[in-house]
Design an enzyme around this catalytic site. Structure first.
Site, PDB file in Angstrom:
ATOM      1  N   TYR A  67      59.462  32.076  63.118  1.00  0.00           N
ATOM      2  CA  TYR A  67      58.655  33.210  62.678  1.00  0.00           C
ATOM      3  C   TYR A  67      59.532  34.352  62.168  1.00  0.00           C
ATOM      4  O   TYR A  67      59.305  34.882  61.081  1.00  0.00           O
ATOM      5  CB  TYR A  67      57.753  33.722  63.819  1.00  0.00           C
ATOM      6  CG  TYR A  67      57.330  35.141  63.573  1.00  0.00           C
ATOM      7  CD1 TYR A  67      56.340  35.439  62.632  1.00  0.00           C
ATOM      8  CD2 TYR A  67      57.977  36.200  64.214  1.00  0.00           C
ATOM      9  CE1 TYR A  67      56.004  36.751  62.357  1.00  0.00           C
ATOM     10  CE2 TYR A  67      57.630  37.507  63.946  1.00  0.00           C
ATOM     11  CZ  TYR A  67      56.639  37.781  63.017  1.00  0.00           C
ATOM     12  OH  TYR A  67      56.319  39.074  62.726  1.00  0.00           O
ATOM     13  N   GLU A  94      61.539  43.452  63.692  1.00  0.00           N
ATOM     14  CA  GLU A  94      60.939  42.196  64.141  1.00  0.00           C
ATOM     15  C   GLU A  94      61.380  41.829  65.556  1.00  0.00           C
ATOM     16  O   GLU A  94      60.574  41.338  66.356  1.00  0.00           O
ATOM     17  CB  GLU A  94      61.289  41.059  63.170  1.00  0.00           C
ATOM     18  CG  GLU A  94      60.602  41.167  61.815  1.00  0.00           C
ATOM     19  CD  GLU A  94      59.081  41.132  61.916  1.00  0.00           C
ATOM     20  OE1 GLU A  94      58.551  40.520  62.868  1.00  0.00           O
ATOM     21  OE2 GLU A  94      58.416  41.715  61.054  1.00  0.00           O
ATOM     22  N   ASP A 119      52.721  33.689  63.708  1.00  0.00           N
ATOM     23  CA  ASP A 119      52.857  34.298  65.032  1.00  0.00           C
ATOM     24  C   ASP A 119      51.495  34.257  65.718  1.00  0.00           C
ATOM     25  O   ASP A 119      50.563  33.592  65.246  1.00  0.00           O
ATOM     26  CB  ASP A 119      53.410  35.723  64.931  1.00  0.00           C
ATOM     27  CG  ASP A 119      52.423  36.697  64.284  1.00  0.00           C
ATOM     28  OD1 ASP A 119      51.389  36.242  63.737  1.00  0.00           O
ATOM     29  OD2 ASP A 119      52.671  37.922  64.328  1.00  0.00           O
TER      30      ASP A 119
END
Length: 370
Positions: A122, A39, A140
């Site tokens: 997020y 991520e 996002d």
């Protein structure tokens, strides 16, 4: 917004996901370290670009403890080319925090994960749902686009009050029985199907209930505020070199806080406000800063153009040979001390973390001079 439309949306994208999802390594695990790493890498980075970096990090730092034990220069060198280097520094700092303060145990809840440096709403939602099945909806850029189009939300997604509204909507839509699948589905749908420009709405499974398709708002949504102005910077690099026997040495500086490329290395730099300074003479200009005389200019590069998110850089490199005599040796030492420069062997430049712009210059030298 009707319950039927919400249910249709969630069920449809999950079904679509099972048929269309990409085979990505971080989807085959619930290991929070690997999910977190992916991520962070994929912030501001496309999957195709980020994949080799993910594999390289996992190979060299297979656990959070091993990442924590690495020095910052090593981490930045492995990150080199991805840009937004604060991500790498935050990743390293968070790894040390997990390893040292949390006994190497990755936090398991959204609220605890969000305390990690460099982790926002997020990323915390993604990790907590993918690794621990917490019912936390991700929001996002892909999600903003899908939700604004499907539900016809004509509100600026850069405004805080509207972002809160989108998060509430996303949380209402998430399938509580399979939050990880739902979150992966809506992100993948935005990445592959509901793309920013010219999406193929004719094959979209959401088309029949999509407000933007019905009202011809596809190209308008999502609404974003004014873009940050792109500024130009004109950079003149002075590459100080000297020979010691059969070795060639060069002076580098480590970039500090408050500007681009923090923690990376480049050469001595003077900046001007315009691209082609009329009458610019590099050695005379340099004398104003360094009080140097009789230094030998051995090479002057082309102008390199390098694009960052909010800056366009124009850079030129001047190679200056320091002669092998006592006076120039003292000058070399003065340069190092006055401007906090570091001396390394030219052949070891590939081991030093540096901006892509500097790598472009070194590649240019290799192709044209060696």
């Amino acid at each position: 917004m009707s319950e039927n439309k919400n249910k249709f949306f969630s069920q449809t994208i999950i079904s679509w996901y099972h048929q269309n999802k990409r085979d990505l390594p971080w989807r085959d695990t619930q290991n929070p370290y690997k999910i977190w790493l992916s991520e962070i890498i994929l912030q501001q980075t496309r999957v195709v670009q980020g994949m080799p970096y993910y594999e390289k990090f996992i190979e060299n730092f297979p656990t959070v403890q091993q990442l924590a034990a690495a020095d910052e220069q090593t981490v930045l060198r492995f990150w080199q080319g991805l840009g937004y280097y604060s991500r790498a520094r935050n990743l390293h700092a968070a790894a040390k925090y997990i390893s040292n303060d949390l006994n190497g145990i990755f936090p398991k809840t959204y609220s605890e994960i969000k305390k990690l440096k460099g982790v926002g709403d997020y990323t915390a939602a993604a990790i907590s749902s993918f690794a621990f099945d917490e019912v936390q909806a991700v929001v996002d850029g892909n999600v903003y686009r899908v939700l604004s189009r499907f539900f016809g939300i004509e509100k600026d997604i850069t405004e805080t009050k509207n972002q809160k509204e989108f998060r509430e909507l996303a949380q209402n839509l998430i399938d509580a029985t399979q939050p990880a699948i739902y979150n992966q589905a809506i992100m993948e749908f935005g990445a592959l199907q509901c793309v920013p420009k010219s999406p193929n709405c004719q094959v979209c499974p959401l088309q029949k209930k999509c407000t933007a398709f019905e009202k011809k708002l596809i190209e308008k949504l999502p609404i974003k505020g004014k873009k940050t102005k792109v500024t130009d910077r004109f950079m003149h690099y002075f590459v100080f070199k000297k020979r010691e026997g059969n070795k060639e040495k060069v002076l580098l500086r480590k970039r500090g806080e408050g500007d681009i490329w923090q923690g990376l290395y480049d050469f001595f730099l003077i900046e001007f406000q315009h691209k082609d300074k009329k009458g610019f003479e590099p050695l005379k200009e340099l004398e104003q800063y360094l009080e140097i005389e009789n230094t030998k200019l051995t090479h002057e590069s082309i102008i390199f153009k390098h694009q960052l998110s909010h800056r366009t850089l124009y850079a030129k490199f001047y190679t200056l040979e320091i002669m092998s005599n006592e006076k120039q040796f003292l000058y070399w030492q003065t340069l190092k001390a006055k401007y906090d420069l570091e001396e390394i062997e030219w052949q070891n430049l590939d081991k030093i973390p540096k901006p892509v712009l500097i790598s472009k210059y070194l590649d240019y030298l290799e192709q044209h001079l060696f």
